[in-house]
Design a protein around this motif. Structure first.
Motif, PDB file in Angstrom:
ATOM      1  N   GLN A 134      39.736 -22.169  20.445  1.00 58.76           N
ATOM      2  CA  GLN A 134      38.729 -22.633  19.354  1.00 58.76           C
ATOM      3  C   GLN A 134      37.335 -22.596  20.151  1.00 58.76           C
ATOM      4  OE1 GLN A 134      39.870 -26.041  17.274  1.00 58.76           O
ATOM      5  NE2 GLN A 134      38.248 -25.516  15.521  1.00 58.76           N
ATOM      6  N   GLY A 135      37.240 -22.970  21.239  1.00 56.99           N
ATOM      7  CA  GLY A 135      36.057 -23.013  22.056  1.00 56.99           C
ATOM      8  C   GLY A 135      35.376 -24.456  21.772  1.00 56.99           C
ATOM      9  N   ILE A 136      34.134 -24.643  22.071  1.00 52.04           N
ATOM     10  CA  ILE A 136      33.442 -25.669  21.960  1.00 52.04           C
ATOM     11  C   ILE A 136      32.695 -25.672  20.683  1.00 52.04           C
ATOM     12  CG2 ILE A 136      31.790 -27.028  22.984  1.00 52.04           C
ATOM     13  CD1 ILE A 136      32.589 -26.050  25.811  1.00 52.04           C
ATOM     14  N   VAL A 137      32.778 -26.522  19.736  1.00 53.88           N
ATOM     15  CA  VAL A 137      32.058 -26.445  18.635  1.00 53.88           C
ATOM     16  C   VAL A 137      31.183 -27.829  18.045  1.00 53.88           C
ATOM     17  CG1 VAL A 137      32.288 -25.890  16.318  1.00 53.88           C
ATOM     18  CG2 VAL A 137      33.700 -24.453  17.903  1.00 53.88           C
ATOM     19  N   PHE A 138      30.105 -27.870  18.180  1.00 48.50           N
ATOM     20  CA  PHE A 138      29.215 -29.004  17.473  1.00 48.50           C
ATOM     21  C   PHE A 138      29.412 -28.813  16.075  1.00 48.50           C
ATOM     22  CE2 PHE A 138      27.863 -28.314  21.804  1.00 48.50           C
ATOM     23  CZ  PHE A 138      27.441 -29.610  22.276  1.00 48.50           C
ATOM     24  N   ILE A 139      29.656 -30.062  15.347  1.00 46.99           N
ATOM     25  CA  ILE A 139      29.680 -30.276  13.970  1.00 46.99           C
ATOM     26  C   ILE A 139      28.593 -31.188  13.361  1.00 46.99           C
ATOM     27  CG2 ILE A 139      31.086 -30.848  11.870  1.00 46.99           C
ATOM     28  CD1 ILE A 139      33.587 -29.954  13.926  1.00 46.99           C
ATOM     29  N   ARG A 140      27.646 -30.942  13.052  1.00 50.62           N
ATOM     30  CA  ARG A 140      26.376 -31.588  12.416  1.00 50.62           C
ATOM     31  C   ARG A 140      26.990 -32.371  11.121  1.00 50.62           C
ATOM     32  NH1 ARG A 140      21.393 -30.224  13.163  1.00 50.62           N
ATOM     33  NH2 ARG A 140      20.762 -32.089  11.804  1.00 50.62           N
ATOM     34  N   THR A 141      27.521 -33.652  11.508  1.00 48.43           N
ATOM     35  CA  THR A 141      28.111 -34.460  10.190  1.00 48.43           C
ATOM     36  C   THR A 141      26.966 -35.139   9.368  1.00 48.43           C
ATOM     37  OG1 THR A 141      28.157 -36.366  11.638  1.00 48.43           O
ATOM     38  CG2 THR A 141      30.162 -35.038  11.558  1.00 48.43           C
ATOM     39  N   ASP A 142      25.519 -35.023   9.687  1.00 46.40           N
ATOM     40  CA  ASP A 142      24.625 -35.543   8.854  1.00 46.40           C
ATOM     41  C   ASP A 142      24.042 -34.409   7.788  1.00 46.40           C
ATOM     42  OD1 ASP A 142      23.686 -33.947  11.425  1.00 46.40           O
ATOM     43  OD2 ASP A 142      21.641 -34.639  10.607  1.00 46.40           O
ATOM     44  N   ILE A 143      24.724 -32.961   7.953  1.00 44.90           N
ATOM     45  CA  ILE A 143      24.601 -32.028   7.191  1.00 44.90           C
ATOM     46  C   ILE A 143      25.908 -31.801   6.402  1.00 44.90           C
ATOM     47  CG2 ILE A 143      24.098 -29.623   7.018  1.00 44.90           C
ATOM     48  CD1 ILE A 143      22.370 -29.967   9.414  1.00 44.90           C
ATOM     49  N   THR A 144      25.582 -31.669   5.096  1.00 43.35           N
ATOM     50  CA  THR A 144      26.795 -31.342   4.047  1.00 43.35           C
ATOM     51  C   THR A 144      27.070 -29.825   3.754  1.00 43.35           C
ATOM     52  OG1 THR A 144      25.173 -31.669   2.196  1.00 43.35           O
ATOM     53  CG2 THR A 144      26.597 -33.640   2.911  1.00 43.35           C
ATOM     54  N   ALA A 145      26.062 -29.185   4.244  1.00 43.80           N
ATOM     55  CA  ALA A 145      26.185 -27.382   3.927  1.00 43.80           C
ATOM     56  C   ALA A 145      27.383 -27.103   4.691  1.00 43.80           C
ATOM     57  CB  ALA A 145      24.967 -26.754   4.611  1.00 43.80           C
ATOM     58  N   VAL A 146      27.990 -25.978   4.457  1.00 39.91           N
ATOM     59  CA  VAL A 146      29.267 -25.103   5.013  1.00 39.91           C
ATOM     60  C   VAL A 146      28.802 -24.981   6.509  1.00 39.91           C
ATOM     61  CG1 VAL A 146      30.824 -23.315   4.747  1.00 39.91           C
ATOM     62  CG2 VAL A 146      30.145 -24.364   2.780  1.00 39.91           C
ATOM     63  N   ALA A 147      27.496 -24.529   6.716  1.00 36.90           N
ATOM     64  CA  ALA A 147      27.062 -24.045   8.081  1.00 36.90           C
ATOM     65  C   ALA A 147      26.832 -25.222   8.724  1.00 36.90           C
ATOM     66  CB  ALA A 147      25.978 -23.158   7.738  1.00 36.90           C
ATOM     67  N   GLN A 148      27.531 -26.249   9.072  1.00 33.40           N
ATOM     68  CA  GLN A 148      27.178 -27.368   9.782  1.00 33.40           C
ATOM     69  C   GLN A 148      27.894 -27.200  11.369  1.00 33.40           C
ATOM     70  OE1 GLN A 148      31.057 -29.983   8.090  1.00 33.40           O
ATOM     71  NE2 GLN A 148      28.989 -31.039   8.237  1.00 33.40           N
ATOM     72  N   LYS A 149      28.680 -26.108  11.513  1.00 30.96           N
ATOM     73  CA  LYS A 149      29.339 -25.961  12.685  1.00 30.96           C
ATOM     74  C   LYS A 149      28.355 -25.055  13.474  1.00 30.96           C
ATOM     75  CE  LYS A 149      34.152 -26.638  11.141  1.00 30.96           C
ATOM     76  NZ  LYS A 149      35.469 -25.706  10.906  1.00 30.96           N
ATOM     77  N   ILE A 150      28.545 -25.470  14.971  1.00 37.72           N
ATOM     78  CA  ILE A 150      27.409 -24.524  16.089  1.00 37.72           C
ATOM     79  C   ILE A 150      28.372 -24.219  16.923  1.00 37.72           C
ATOM     80  CG2 ILE A 150      25.479 -24.477  16.950  1.00 37.72           C
ATOM     81  CD1 ILE A 150      24.562 -26.882  15.587  1.00 37.72           C
ATOM     82  N   LYS A 151      28.841 -22.912  17.205  1.00 38.32           N
ATOM     83  CA  LYS A 151      29.846 -22.808  18.231  1.00 38.32           C
ATOM     84  C   LYS A 151      28.751 -22.465  19.409  1.00 38.32           C
ATOM     85  CE  LYS A 151      33.676 -20.079  19.691  1.00 38.32           C
ATOM     86  NZ  LYS A 151      34.817 -19.357  19.144  1.00 38.32           N
ATOM     87  N   VAL A 152      29.419 -22.747  20.595  1.00 34.61           N
ATOM     88  CA  VAL A 152      28.769 -22.678  22.015  1.00 34.61           C
ATOM     89  C   VAL A 152      29.279 -21.403  22.310  1.00 34.61           C
ATOM     90  CG1 VAL A 152      28.883 -23.169  24.429  1.00 34.61           C
ATOM     91  CG2 VAL A 152      28.960 -24.929  22.663  1.00 34.61           C
ATOM     92  N   CYS A 153      28.068 -20.309  22.515  1.00 29.94           N
ATOM     93  CA  CYS A 153      28.065 -18.804  22.749  1.00 29.94           C
ATOM     94  C   CYS A 153      26.638 -18.410  22.786  1.00 29.94           C
ATOM     95  CB  CYS A 153      28.839 -18.157  21.551  1.00 29.94           C
ATOM     96  SG  CYS A 153      27.909 -18.278  19.921  1.00 29.94           S
ATOM     97  N   PRO A 154      26.609 -17.423  23.822  1.00 33.86           N
ATOM     98  CA  PRO A 154      25.170 -16.869  24.217  1.00 33.86           C
ATOM     99  C   PRO A 154      24.332 -16.491  22.844  1.00 33.86           C
ATOM    100  CG  PRO A 154      26.841 -16.116  25.397  1.00 33.86           C
ATOM    101  CD  PRO A 154      27.740 -16.736  24.346  1.00 33.86           C
ATOM    102  N   GLN A 155      24.958 -15.825  21.789  1.00 36.48           N
ATOM    103  CA  GLN A 155      24.195 -15.575  20.730  1.00 36.48           C
ATOM    104  C   GLN A 155      23.709 -16.597  20.007  1.00 36.48           C
ATOM    105  OE1 GLN A 155      27.536 -15.011  21.219  1.00 36.48           O
ATOM    106  NE2 GLN A 155      28.035 -12.785  21.200  1.00 36.48           N
ATOM    107  N   ASN A 156      23.958 -17.833  20.114  1.00 36.80           N
ATOM    108  CA  ASN A 156      23.430 -18.930  19.319  1.00 36.80           C
ATOM    109  C   ASN A 156      22.398 -19.751  20.297  1.00 36.80           C
ATOM    110  OD1 ASN A 156      24.891 -18.735  17.273  1.00 36.80           O
ATOM    111  ND2 ASN A 156      26.437 -20.111  17.674  1.00 36.80           N
ATOM    112  N   ILE A 157      22.052 -19.242  21.446  1.00 38.49           N
ATOM    113  CA  ILE A 157      20.943 -19.952  22.532  1.00 38.49           C
ATOM    114  C   ILE A 157      19.571 -19.803  21.677  1.00 38.49           C
ATOM    115  CG2 ILE A 157      19.884 -19.773  24.385  1.00 38.49           C
ATOM    116  CD1 ILE A 157      22.446 -18.980  25.933  1.00 38.49           C
ATOM    117  N   GLN A 158      18.942 -20.755  21.725  1.00 37.26           N
ATOM    118  CA  GLN A 158      17.527 -20.623  21.056  1.00 37.26           C
ATOM    119  C   GLN A 158      16.765 -21.396  21.981  1.00 37.26           C
ATOM    120  OE1 GLN A 158      16.819 -19.331  18.125  1.00 37.26           O
ATOM    121  NE2 GLN A 158      14.667 -20.136  18.070  1.00 37.26           N
ATOM    122  N   LYS A 159      15.369 -20.800  22.211  1.00 39.28           N
ATOM    123  CA  LYS A 159      14.341 -21.391  22.888  1.00 39.28           C
ATOM    124  C   LYS A 159      13.847 -22.838  22.436  1.00 39.28           C
ATOM    125  CE  LYS A 159      12.281 -17.506  25.073  1.00 39.28           C
ATOM    126  NZ  LYS A 159      11.146 -16.522  25.293  1.00 39.28           N
TER     127      LYS A 159
END
Length: 294
Positions: free
Chosen positions: A43-68
């Motif tokens: 499953q990997g390492i996944v952050f879940i923003r519980t303060d956000i109710t949207a479906v897209a509250q999950k943020i997976k650890v992967c190079p594509q998601n790196i942001q400056k």
């Protein structure tokens, strides 16, 4: 290409027991609560923003998601939801070999705790680790070629190797730090004794400027080492604590690969943006040219 001689294969791991803690975001200055939960193998390492109710509250650890982001690592999913200041936490996950984990968090920034990685290390050791049975081992990434990156100020060079080591050099005008260099061979024992207690540091003359920019609002003498012209705000945990903390940050940023990395890294005056660029370049080269880990 076959794996390098002596290359280590890793077993998938998660935590045994749920773990919760609270703290202050270093830059936001806001309280945040984190709950760590075991994840399924793969499953990997996944952050879940519980303060956000949207479906897209999950943020997976992967190079594509790196942001400056200024003064810290950051991941952002395709919906624009982000999580920041991950580096100390990720360094501990890397060192403990945790590859699958759910991280529920009610804010946009991981808590700074005491400004080091040791605080996270204690919490995760108390939660316990559990190896996950699977036919496939967790294969580390090892490229077959060198990579050299520079942003005009800092520089990072990657060399293929069967273990992870980092040689880091900093050079500051402040005479207390000046030129520091440290060579680190990565193991859990070395991480705990040589690196984990190194604290976030800043220069006193930069504090007001950072806070005016909306940064370091949660910083204090309880979670950071302040460097004055003629003294430190508290006794050092290590003789070369500033450069060791830079190694700590780099270890955490490297685990944004989502898998272990093996290789020799030489770093000079790097930063989170350059670290993230190296991670993305490593992943890109692994996909396009093949590597010792494929």
């Amino acid at each position: 290409m076959d794996k390098l001689p002596g290359q280590i294969l890793f077993k998938h791991k998660t935590i045994k027991n749920p773990c919760s803690f609270t703290g202050i975001g270093l830059h936001s200055g806001k309280p945040v609560t984190v709950k760590l939960l075991a994840a399924k193998k793969g499953q990997g390492i996944v952050f879940i923003r519980t303060d956000i109710t949207a479906v897209a509250q999950k943020i997976k650890v992967c190079p594509q998601n790196i942001q400056k982001a200024p003064l810290g690592s950051c991941l952002r999913n395709k919906a624009g939801i982000s999580i920041k200041t991950l580096e100390h936490f990720m360094a501990v996950l890397f060192s403990l070999g945790i590859s699958n984990l759910l991280v529920e968090i009610d804010g946009p920034e991981m808590p700074i705790l005491k400004g080091d990685a040791y605080s996270y290390l204690v919490l995760l050791k108390e939660a316990g680790l559990r190896e996950q049975e699977t036919e496939a081992s967790l294969t580390p990434l090892v490229l077959a070629e060198n990579i050299n990156l520079s942003d005009g100020y800092g520089q990072l060079t990657y060399f293929p190797a069967s273990k992870l080591s980092i040689t880091y050099t900093v050079n500051y005008e402040n005479s207390l730090i000046g030129n520091q260099q440290y060579h680190y061979e990565h193991t859990l024992a070395n991480f705990e004794t040589e690196i984990s207690r190194a604290r976030t540091f800043c220069f006193y003359q930069d504090v007001e400027k950072m806070q005016q920019a909306g940064l370091a609002l949660g910083g204090s003498l309880d979670n950071a080492l302040v460097v004055y012209e003629d003294r430190y705000s508290s006794p050092l945990c290590y003789p070369e604590e500033p450069v060791r903390h830079k190694i700590l940050d780099l270890i955490g940023d490297l685990y944004l690969l989502g898998r272990p990395l093996l290789g020799q890294i030489k770093a000079s005056k790097s930063n989170h943006a350059l670290n993230g660029a190296l991670v993305q370049k490593l992943a890109e080269n692994n996909q396009t040219t093949g590597s010792a880990s494929r």
